[in-house]
Scaffold this active site. Structure first.
Site, mmCIF file in Angstrom:
data_model
loop_
_atom_site.group_PDB
_atom_site.id
_atom_site.type_symbol
_atom_site.label_atom_id
_atom_site.label_comp_id
_atom_site.label_asym_id
_atom_site.label_seq_id
_atom_site.Cartn_x
_atom_site.Cartn_y
_atom_site.Cartn_z
ATOM 1 N N ASP A 1 0.659 -1.143 0.023
ATOM 2 C CA ASP A 1 -0.044 -0.110 -0.104
ATOM 3 C C ASP A 1 0.733 1.192 0.032
ATOM 4 O OD1 ASP A 1 -2.088 1.804 -0.036
ATOM 5 O OD2 ASP A 1 -2.626 1.263 2.203
ATOM 6 N N ASP B 1 -2.104 5.704 -6.405
ATOM 7 C CA ASP B 1 -2.064 4.997 -5.326
ATOM 8 C C ASP B 1 -2.439 3.400 -5.758
ATOM 9 O OD1 ASP B 1 -2.794 4.136 -2.350
ATOM 10 O OD2 ASP B 1 -5.095 3.987 -3.148
#
Length: 482
Positions: free
Chosen positions: A152, A357
């Site tokens: 992440d 992201d």
């Protein structure tokens, strides 16, 4: 609304209209074939057991070396899929939750008054929707135990579930037990690491009066959370051993983490994995995300040695947008875009940074830019019957009976001339496996002033390079294979 407010609204409306109606023409439209037959999913596509993935290193321990971790989409380890339609649709529902979480964190960063978690942003745990994590996963070794974790870029603190688990979700790997690791140590409240928590997670370390251990708590804004003690242990990445790696040992965990052991934070704060391993990898990492639905593996590469890449085009770099309020995120300045080779002329380009992201699935664009993209896509992708929209996707088609379709390409351009060419598989999202509901895989933000996000669906088959020392992000075409 006052006169000033009306003037601002009119200016925004004018920019919106100009953006919609100012697409310049070209002589040749660029289309790429997409085989629908290859995307015909079956009930037994995925192996049931793929707990641990490979790790390998080159030039171990040197700044110019590279550690390569096999990367898969979480779905590749989910076993037999009985209802593909439900799974494909649930991905979008979960992505909305992830997006709300990111917006919640951004609002908290710019506000002096921290928001509480809104109940409306949570997915009820008893709703009957069984959500798996949307992220890509890798295997690392912590305290001598192999653990599969989410990758992440939107998070800083790495954490795993720990024994004794007071409230934990079900995971595939055995839960990490710090008592069984001879190298595990607790982080004290007086340490610099504990003081760095507020910058990394938005909350300072919690210190009890009866013990000096540093406690952490992270709420992701979507109902997901983790809390426990801050600890440190030996982390092994390929052949590289990182002593005293600081991470969260979570005793209370819930949310959209699937059956993984935890999360690997690749943000930019001092506690992120990239910062803690900068002596080994010089603050550089990259990934190539494989197509989620064909059981291929991609790679997460730690280190600045670009010779291990398999890119087919040169890497083009763009500078990060530096903003002290968003210093842990990766924000880019998107200056333009093309659809099928047609340049979109839109005043909204370059006005606001856009996040990149690894955890968000669908790319969100400001309404003015999204409308220009959609209108040009519809102008080129003609002759196909429409289908109802689904969730955040409003431009859908019924492609039943088609073996192959020709899809307009998309390129995103960034400050300095860097380009990201979206793979043809990242242009259309299949809501139904029989192709009766296939949608343009992009969505609009609710407002012009919200922060856009480049999702992982549009990053597939691209080598994305993050250089935190030189503050640049690079893109190159690459067919993701491990």
């Amino acid at each position: 609304m006052g006169v000033k407010g009306k003037m601002v609204s009119l200016l925004l409306l004018f920019a919106f209209i100009r953006c919609v109606n100012s697409v310049s023409g070209v002589n040749k439209i660029e289309l790429l074939p997409l085989s629908l037959k290859k995307l015909s999913w079956t009930k037994t596509q995925y192996p049931v057991n793929c707990r641990f993935f490979s790790q390998k290193s080159t030039s171990t321990g040197t700044v110019n070396g590279a550690t390569i971790l096999q990367m898969k989409h979480h779905d590749s380890c989910s076993g037999t899929v009985q209802d593909w339609n439900k799974k494909l649709q649930n991905r979008l529902i979960a992505d909305i939750i992830r997006f709300k979480s990111m917006q919640y964190r951004i609002r908290n960063m710019v506000s002096t008054k921290k928001e509480s978690i809104s109940p409306k942003a949570e997915l009820p745990l008893n709703s009957g929707i069984k959500l798996q994590t949307l992220n890509y996963i890798v295997t690392v070794t912590l305290g001598g135990r192999n653990l599969t974790v989410i990758v992440d870029t939107g998070s800083d603190l790495s954490w795993v579930q720990c024994q004794p688990c007071q409230k934990c979700y079900t995971q595939v790997d055995p839960v990490f037990n710090p008592l069984l690791s001879p190298s595990y140590k607790t982080v004290q409240c007086s340490s610099q690491a504990c003081q760095s928590l507020e910058y990394a997670i938005g909350n300072s370390g919690l210190c009890g009066t009866d013990e000096p251990k540093c406690r952490y708590a992270v709420s992701y804004g979507d109902g997901s959370s983790t809390s426990g003690n801050l600890g440190k242990d030996k982390l092994v990445l390929g052949d590289v051993s990182v002593e005293n790696f600081i991470f969260g040992c979570g005793y209370y965990n819930k949310g959209l983490f699937g059956a993984t052991s935890g999360l690997m934070g690749l943000g930019r704060s001092q506690l992120s994995l990239i910062s803690q391993t900068s002596n080994f990898f010089d603050g550089v990492f990259s990934y190539c995300l494989p197509v989620a639905d064909n059981n291929l593996s991609g790679s997460l590469i730690l280190g600045s040695n670009t010779s291990v890449f398999k890119n087919t085009t040169p890497i083009s770099y763009t500078n990060l947008v530096l903003n002290s309020q968003f210093s842990s995120f990766y924000i880019l300045n998107m200056t333009g875009a093309t659809i099928g080779g047609v340049e979109l002329q839109c005043p909204s380009f370059g006005n606001r940074g856009i996040l990149i992201d690894s955890g968000t699935v669908i790319t969100r664009l400001p309404p003015s830019i999204y409308t220009a993209v959609k209108d040009e896509f519809l102008r080129q992708f003609t002759g196909y019957p429409f289908a109802p929209g689904f969730s955040i996707l409003d431009t859908c088609f019924n492609l039943t009976g088609y073996q192959k379709v020709n899809v307009p390409t998309m390129k995103m351009r960034f400050q300095g001339g860097a380009e990201m060419s979206v793979d043809v598989s990242g242009m259309l999202y299949f809501v139904k496996r029989d192709s009766s509901q296939v949608c343009l895989a992009l969505a609009s933000l609710g407002y012009e002033d919200e922060n856009g996000i480049i999702g992982n669906y549009q990053q597939r088959n691209i080598r994305v390079v993050y250089d935190t020392k030189n503050l640049v992000v690079g893109f190159a075409r690459e067919m993701c294979r491990f």
